[in-house]
Design a protein around this motif. Sequence first.
Motif, PDB file in Angstrom:
ATOM      1  N   VAL A   1      -6.061  29.005   8.036  1.00  0.00           N
ATOM      2  CA  VAL A   1      -6.043  29.856   9.222  1.00  0.00           C
ATOM      3  C   VAL A   1      -4.744  30.651   9.186  1.00  0.00           C
ATOM      4  CG1 VAL A   1      -7.462  28.307  10.632  1.00  0.00           C
ATOM      5  CG2 VAL A   1      -4.962  28.070  10.666  1.00  0.00           C
ATOM      6  N   ASN A   2      -4.699  31.736   9.956  1.00  0.00           N
ATOM      7  CA  ASN A   2      -3.416  32.426  10.094  1.00  0.00           C
ATOM      8  C   ASN A   2      -2.594  31.734  11.179  1.00  0.00           C
ATOM      9  OD1 ASN A   2      -5.104  33.288  12.184  1.00  0.00           O
ATOM     10  ND2 ASN A   2      -4.212  35.328  12.271  1.00  0.00           N
ATOM     11  N   LEU A   3      -1.318  32.045  11.230  1.00  0.00           N
ATOM     12  CA  LEU A   3      -0.442  31.494  12.271  1.00  0.00           C
ATOM     13  C   LEU A   3       0.125  32.669  13.069  1.00  0.00           C
ATOM     14  CD1 LEU A   3       0.952  29.204  13.710  1.00  0.00           C
ATOM     15  CD2 LEU A   3       2.670  29.143  11.891  1.00  0.00           C
ATOM     16  N   LEU A   4      -0.444  32.871  14.252  1.00  0.00           N
ATOM     17  CA  LEU A   4      -0.086  34.011  15.094  1.00  0.00           C
ATOM     18  C   LEU A   4       1.221  33.803  15.847  1.00  0.00           C
ATOM     19  CD1 LEU A   4      -3.484  34.947  16.790  1.00  0.00           C
ATOM     20  CD2 LEU A   4      -2.197  36.335  15.164  1.00  0.00           C
ATOM     21  N   ARG A   5       1.525  32.574  16.155  1.00  0.00           N
ATOM     22  CA  ARG A   5       2.627  32.280  17.071  1.00  0.00           C
ATOM     23  C   ARG A   5       3.939  32.102  16.314  1.00  0.00           C
ATOM     24  NH1 ARG A   5       0.933  29.374  21.720  1.00  0.00           N
ATOM     25  NH2 ARG A   5       3.163  29.043  22.089  1.00  0.00           N
ATOM     26  N   PRO A   6       4.850  33.058  16.398  1.00  0.00           N
ATOM     27  CA  PRO A   6       6.148  32.873  15.737  1.00  0.00           C
ATOM     28  C   PRO A   6       6.986  31.780  16.373  1.00  0.00           C
ATOM     29  CG  PRO A   6       6.143  34.887  17.039  1.00  0.00           C
ATOM     30  CD  PRO A   6       4.738  34.369  17.058  1.00  0.00           C
TER      31      PRO A   6
END
Length: 312
Positions: A57-62
Amino acid sequence: MHSHENPARSMPDIALHGQPHHAGVLDWVGMDGIAAPVAFDGGDGVQRAPAEVGVFVNLLRPDRRGIHMSRLYLLVDECLSTRTLDAPMLEDLLRACLASQQDLADRARIRLRFDYLLRRPALRSGHSGWRAYPVWLDAHLDGEGFRLELGTEVLYASTCPASAALARQLIQEQFARDFPPGRPLQREAVLAWLGGENGIVATPHAQRSVARIQVRFAEGARLALVALIDRAEQALGTPVQTAVKREDEQAFARANGANLMFCEDAARRLQQALESDAAIVDFRLRLEHQESLHAHDAVAYASKGMSAPDEA
């Protein structure tokens, strides 16, 4: 009495904490090389095979240090262990993967690799043998929807047309020397010459070749792997064999003589065969002739709409 607290409730989860000095959005995070069983029907019944799986999955939350990887693993394990591999199952799995990450991701991807066994008949003798065809599935789920690509490889022989023409020229020259003008031709002598090593003084070079095929089927269409392999092998004309007796080898030699091809010819043959299949909406091809003359290989690419591979 002593209270028994659930140890999972008190265990720290470092992934939930941010690293302000290393913040950033990540394209893909996950696991690769997961061992899992798959049940897959390529068109001739369900086969079970061991597979290698990558799920991401991508990781949107920095502000979050990581994703919930264990949740992805457990979803893959449960789904592949209990359901037959097809497009609806993969879409369900990817939706579950996104749901498991809460608000951390909005894209998911899964890749699977395994071998599919097909029993292939000999050309003449009536025998048969097993061929293992590599299969890979690459599924994406994002804001544009669900997409699934299926890939495989077909091995075949390719005889060089230029080499065949040069070999024929040498045979003609040898014939002219052995049967000079003015000498009567005897049928039996010519037949003996054609059947002997002194007459056929040159043979064209041929090589084992690989067609790498990646397709996208129409929505709702079955993942017809066997039909895809059959179509590719028929288009190329010289797929490698399994059980081979002398009559099979002779038939294979005849097939090679009738299917002289450069890698460009092979690519166009396969391109036309896939374009005529209404169930295939998109494809990408890589044809590789593993040269017996050169130390390098001859390679051709073709596609319908898929982006070209990186190495092109």
